[in-house]
Design a protein around this motif. Structure first.
Motif, PDB file in Angstrom:
ATOM      1  N   PHE A 317      24.572  30.531  29.246  1.00 46.02           N
ATOM      2  CA  PHE A 317      25.466  30.088  28.177  1.00 46.02           C
ATOM      3  C   PHE A 317      26.931  30.296  28.524  1.00 46.02           C
ATOM      4  O   PHE A 317      27.752  30.555  27.640  1.00 46.02           O
ATOM      5  CB  PHE A 317      25.108  30.810  26.870  1.00 46.02           C
ATOM      6  CG  PHE A 317      23.820  30.349  26.272  1.00 46.02           C
ATOM      7  CD1 PHE A 317      23.770  29.228  25.461  1.00 46.02           C
ATOM      8  CD2 PHE A 317      22.635  31.017  26.547  1.00 46.02           C
ATOM      9  CE1 PHE A 317      22.576  28.788  24.917  1.00 46.02           C
ATOM     10  CE2 PHE A 317      21.424  30.590  26.006  1.00 46.02           C
ATOM     11  CZ  PHE A 317      21.397  29.465  25.193  1.00 46.02           C
ATOM     12  N   MET A 318      27.243  30.177  29.805  1.00 44.58           N
ATOM     13  CA  MET A 318      28.629  30.254  30.250  1.00 44.58           C
ATOM     14  C   MET A 318      28.831  29.277  31.403  1.00 44.58           C
ATOM     15  O   MET A 318      27.965  29.120  32.257  1.00 44.58           O
ATOM     16  CB  MET A 318      28.980  31.680  30.701  1.00 44.58           C
ATOM     17  CG  MET A 318      28.892  32.731  29.616  1.00 44.58           C
ATOM     18  SD  MET A 318      29.489  34.367  30.137  1.00 44.58           S
ATOM     19  CE  MET A 318      28.242  34.807  31.365  1.00 44.58           C
ATOM     20  N   ASP A 319      29.991  28.627  31.409  1.00 43.05           N
ATOM     21  CA  ASP A 319      30.414  27.778  32.520  1.00 43.05           C
ATOM     22  C   ASP A 319      31.862  28.145  32.791  1.00 43.05           C
ATOM     23  O   ASP A 319      32.768  27.690  32.098  1.00 43.05           O
ATOM     24  CB  ASP A 319      30.269  26.301  32.160  1.00 43.05           C
ATOM     25  CG  ASP A 319      30.649  25.368  33.318  1.00 43.05           C
ATOM     26  OD1 ASP A 319      31.090  25.884  34.366  1.00 43.05           O
ATOM     27  OD2 ASP A 319      30.507  24.149  33.154  1.00 43.05           O
ATOM     28  N   LEU A 320      32.092  28.970  33.795  1.00 44.08           N
ATOM     29  CA  LEU A 320      33.404  29.597  33.985  1.00 44.08           C
ATOM     30  C   LEU A 320      34.127  29.149  35.249  1.00 44.08           C
ATOM     31  O   LEU A 320      35.333  29.377  35.369  1.00 44.08           O
ATOM     32  CB  LEU A 320      33.230  31.118  34.024  1.00 44.08           C
ATOM     33  CG  LEU A 320      32.472  31.740  32.848  1.00 44.08           C
ATOM     34  CD1 LEU A 320      32.289  33.238  33.074  1.00 44.08           C
ATOM     35  CD2 LEU A 320      33.177  31.485  31.534  1.00 44.08           C
ATOM     36  N   MET A 321      33.421  28.552  36.201  1.00 45.72           N
ATOM     37  CA  MET A 321      34.045  28.207  37.485  1.00 45.72           C
ATOM     38  C   MET A 321      34.661  26.814  37.426  1.00 45.72           C
ATOM     39  O   MET A 321      34.039  25.867  36.948  1.00 45.72           O
ATOM     40  CB  MET A 321      33.000  28.275  38.599  1.00 45.72           C
ATOM     41  CG  MET A 321      32.407  29.667  38.795  1.00 45.72           C
ATOM     42  SD  MET A 321      31.115  29.699  40.068  1.00 45.72           S
ATOM     43  CE  MET A 321      32.100  29.343  41.538  1.00 45.72           C
ATOM     44  N   MET A 322      35.901  26.692  37.892  1.00 49.17           N
ATOM     45  CA  MET A 322      36.534  25.378  37.939  1.00 49.17           C
ATOM     46  C   MET A 322      35.922  24.554  39.077  1.00 49.17           C
ATOM     47  O   MET A 322      35.432  25.095  40.065  1.00 49.17           O
ATOM     48  CB  MET A 322      38.039  25.506  38.121  1.00 49.17           C
ATOM     49  CG  MET A 322      38.476  26.078  39.444  1.00 49.17           C
ATOM     50  SD  MET A 322      40.271  26.073  39.605  1.00 49.17           S
ATOM     51  CE  MET A 322      40.440  26.797  41.241  1.00 49.17           C
ATOM     52  N   GLY A 329      41.027  23.952  30.660  1.00 52.75           N
ATOM     53  CA  GLY A 329      41.034  24.727  29.430  1.00 52.75           C
ATOM     54  C   GLY A 329      39.871  25.681  29.290  1.00 52.75           C
ATOM     55  O   GLY A 329      39.054  25.860  30.201  1.00 52.75           O
ATOM     56  N   GLY A 330      39.813  26.293  28.135  1.00 50.31           N
ATOM     57  CA  GLY A 330      38.740  27.221  27.807  1.00 50.31           C
ATOM     58  C   GLY A 330      38.471  27.190  26.319  1.00 50.31           C
ATOM     59  O   GLY A 330      39.390  27.010  25.520  1.00 50.31           O
ATOM     60  N   PHE A 347      37.930  29.539  35.785  1.00 42.98           N
ATOM     61  CA  PHE A 347      38.449  30.669  36.548  1.00 42.98           C
ATOM     62  C   PHE A 347      39.269  30.164  37.740  1.00 42.98           C
ATOM     63  O   PHE A 347      38.845  29.269  38.467  1.00 42.98           O
ATOM     64  CB  PHE A 347      37.303  31.529  37.065  1.00 42.98           C
ATOM     65  CG  PHE A 347      36.738  32.484  36.045  1.00 42.98           C
ATOM     66  CD1 PHE A 347      37.171  32.479  34.733  1.00 42.98           C
ATOM     67  CD2 PHE A 347      35.765  33.413  36.405  1.00 42.98           C
ATOM     68  CE1 PHE A 347      36.657  33.360  33.794  1.00 42.98           C
ATOM     69  CE2 PHE A 347      35.239  34.305  35.474  1.00 42.98           C
ATOM     70  CZ  PHE A 347      35.687  34.275  34.173  1.00 42.98           C
ATOM     71  N   ASN A 348      40.457  30.760  37.904  1.00 45.81           N
ATOM     72  CA  ASN A 348      41.312  30.366  39.026  1.00 45.81           C
ATOM     73  C   ASN A 348      41.880  31.570  39.779  1.00 45.81           C
ATOM     74  O   ASN A 348      42.842  31.431  40.541  1.00 45.81           O
ATOM     75  CB  ASN A 348      42.456  29.468  38.537  1.00 45.81           C
ATOM     76  CG  ASN A 348      43.247  30.106  37.405  1.00 45.81           C
ATOM     77  OD1 ASN A 348      43.208  31.318  37.210  1.00 45.81           O
ATOM     78  ND2 ASN A 348      43.974  29.285  36.663  1.00 45.81           N
ATOM     79  N   GLU A 355      41.685  37.284  30.523  1.00 45.50           N
ATOM     80  CA  GLU A 355      42.202  37.116  29.163  1.00 45.50           C
ATOM     81  C   GLU A 355      41.401  36.049  28.395  1.00 45.50           C
ATOM     82  O   GLU A 355      40.976  36.267  27.251  1.00 45.50           O
ATOM     83  CB  GLU A 355      43.678  36.728  29.213  1.00 45.50           C
ATOM     84  CG  GLU A 355      44.569  37.844  29.757  1.00 45.50           C
ATOM     85  CD  GLU A 355      45.976  37.385  30.028  1.00 45.50           C
ATOM     86  OE1 GLU A 355      46.842  38.249  30.261  1.00 45.50           O
ATOM     87  OE2 GLU A 355      46.231  36.161  30.006  1.00 45.50           O
ATOM     88  N   VAL A 356      41.205  34.887  29.030  1.00 45.58           N
ATOM     89  CA  VAL A 356      40.486  33.807  28.361  1.00 45.58           C
ATOM     90  C   VAL A 356      39.024  34.188  28.135  1.00 45.58           C
ATOM     91  O   VAL A 356      38.467  33.978  27.051  1.00 45.58           O
ATOM     92  CB  VAL A 356      40.573  32.509  29.178  1.00 45.58           C
ATOM     93  CG1 VAL A 356      39.666  31.426  28.587  1.00 45.58           C
ATOM     94  CG2 VAL A 356      42.008  32.005  29.228  1.00 45.58           C
ATOM     95  N   PHE A 357      38.417  34.764  29.137  1.00 47.90           N
ATOM     96  CA  PHE A 357      37.002  35.123  29.064  1.00 47.90           C
ATOM     97  C   PHE A 357      36.732  36.119  27.935  1.00 47.90           C
ATOM     98  O   PHE A 357      35.864  35.914  27.085  1.00 47.90           O
ATOM     99  CB  PHE A 357      36.564  35.691  30.409  1.00 47.90           C
ATOM    100  CG  PHE A 357      35.172  36.275  30.409  1.00 47.90           C
ATOM    101  CD1 PHE A 357      34.073  35.458  30.248  1.00 47.90           C
ATOM    102  CD2 PHE A 357      34.987  37.637  30.571  1.00 47.90           C
ATOM    103  CE1 PHE A 357      32.789  35.990  30.259  1.00 47.90           C
ATOM    104  CE2 PHE A 357      33.716  38.175  30.571  1.00 47.90           C
ATOM    105  CZ  PHE A 357      32.618  37.349  30.415  1.00 47.90           C
ATOM    106  N   THR A 358      37.528  37.206  27.902  1.00 50.19           N
ATOM    107  CA  THR A 358      37.300  38.223  26.875  1.00 50.19           C
ATOM    108  C   THR A 358      37.665  37.677  25.494  1.00 50.19           C
ATOM    109  O   THR A 358      37.018  38.020  24.499  1.00 50.19           O
ATOM    110  CB  THR A 358      38.104  39.496  27.168  1.00 50.19           C
ATOM    111  OG1 THR A 358      39.487  39.148  27.387  1.00 50.19           O
ATOM    112  CG2 THR A 358      37.574  40.194  28.403  1.00 50.19           C
ATOM    113  N   HIS A 359      38.658  36.824  25.422  1.00 51.06           N
ATOM    114  CA  HIS A 359      39.039  36.225  24.136  1.00 51.06           C
ATOM    115  C   HIS A 359      37.892  35.378  23.587  1.00 51.06           C
ATOM    116  O   HIS A 359      37.518  35.500  22.409  1.00 51.06           O
ATOM    117  CB  HIS A 359      40.283  35.369  24.294  1.00 51.06           C
ATOM    118  CG  HIS A 359      40.549  34.458  23.131  1.00 51.06           C
ATOM    119  ND1 HIS A 359      41.073  34.905  21.943  1.00 51.06           N
ATOM    120  CD2 HIS A 359      40.325  33.134  22.973  1.00 51.06           C
ATOM    121  CE1 HIS A 359      41.173  33.892  21.096  1.00 51.06           C
ATOM    122  NE2 HIS A 359      40.732  32.806  21.690  1.00 51.06           N
TER     123      HIS A 359
END
Length: 361
Positions: A317-322, A329-330, A347-348, A355-359
């Protein structure tokens, strides 16, 4: 729930004629209801339908964001754009009945007054006269997402997208920051005609939609679309004044401190994101390393966050890699039929990953 996986979630697009029939039956049940229990029974059936439609829309838009070049995902999103106004019309027809229902007081005592406040804000935002405008709005917004996702930027032998180039804007090397900023804005300059066209069409279209609905402008409509039921334009105007009077002077001081910290005379556009001469803090590892650190953090916090995060991670339930073709965006979306969220990011290798992930979590 422990074994649920994102790949197992499927939700078909609604079939409009059977749905219209079912909504008509629910309306009749609500109109004839003399007991609050009858109303609540109809609302439970309506809520099940709503969750199915929202799950389908979330899946459709998420997949399009994950790969804007996939023709099947684009076709599905276009179909979603076509049906969305019709679904909203049916949804609002139920909300109108509930807002004006003779048993409203008893219903409120069961579900709370906030639901009614949200419904009263939403009801004025749609009439059939704007159906085609809504479809066009969705198409224009999708074109904007696709255009930004298509960006291919060359910098010192590296091919980057708009998310990837951000890491160089936080480099301690000022010349690299400047070069990266020039490359980024050159892309926007090269695509200015398309961007200006999209912006102009969206502004005109949304202003027209607002006027068709009886508003003076889109600002008034937008407040209702965003369900701002506890503050209005006057409150926001006061907030802006406070920012100008209180925050801006502090910002000026911070920029002077930043220039001193970076050893430069004046902070320029390509310096804005960097606060320390050695560069900003950044993750010490890659995507997989950060996920493992996140598990350790949430395990230490406990209180259900530990098991919840592992459910997200292990369940996909996560897609974090660009990647190429992925929209920037996020955000966090959700699938209400199974009660699960989905975390989307790009993620870059910067502090923004954390910041984006924890938010979003």
């Amino acid at each position: 729930m422990a074994s649920i996986h994102f790949d197992d979630i499927e939700q078909a697009a609604p079939e409009m004629e059977p749905l219209r029939t079912e909504i008509s039956e629910l309306r009749q049940q609500l109109e004839s209801a003399t007991e609050v229990s009858t109303v609540l029974e109809a609302m439970r059936r309506w809520d099940t339908l709503r969750r199915e439609h929202d799950c389908w829309a979330s899946l459709t838009h998420l997949r399009f964001h994950q790969d804007t070049t996939n023709p099947e995902y684009k076709k599905a999103r276009e179909h979603c754009d076509q049906l969305s106004p019709q679904l909203k019309e049916l949804d609002i027809s139920i909300k109108r009945l509930l807002v004006d229902h003779p048993l409203r007081g008893q219903i409120e005592s069961q579900i709370g007054a906030q639901a009614f406040a949200l419904w009263e804000a939403e009801i004025p935002t749609y009439e059939p006269v704007i159906e085609e405008d809504m479809v066009q709005d969705g198409a224009l917004s999708a074109r904007y997402i696709e255009l930004l996702a298509s960006a291919s930027l060359e910098l010192r032998g590296e091919t980057l997208n708009l998310s990837g180039i951000v890491k160089h804007l936080e480099s301690p090397d000022r010349s690299l920051r400047h070069e990266a900023d020039m490359v980024r804005w050159t892309w926007f300059d090269q695509n200015r005609d398309q961007l200006d066209e999209l912006f102009d069409k969206l502004v005109s279209l949304r202003h027209g939609m607002a006027q068709k609905l009886g508003f003076d402008n889109y600002v008034q409509l937008a407040y209702l679309l965003m369900q701002r039921v506890d503050y209005d334009e006057n409150d926001v105007d006061g907030y802006r004044q406070s920012v100008r009077d209180l925050v801006t002077p502090l910002g000026v001081k911070l920029r002077k401190w930043q220039a001193s910290e970076l050893g430069i005379e004046k902070v320029m556009a390509w310096d804005l994101s960097v606060f320390f001469a050695q560069g900003n803090p950044r993750p010490e590892g890659d995507h997989d390393w950060m996920i493992e650190r996140a598990k350790e953090m949430f395990d230490a916090m406990g209180g259900g966050l530990d098991s919840f995060f592992r459910l997200l991670s292990d369940g996909g339930f996560m897609d974090l890699m660009m990647r190429e073709g992925k929209a920037g965006g996020g955000f966090c979306t959700s699938f209400e039929t199974v009660g699960m969220p989905f975390i989307y990011a790009n993620f870059n290798g910067t502090r923004g990953d954390v910041e984006v992930f924890t938010h979003e979590v």
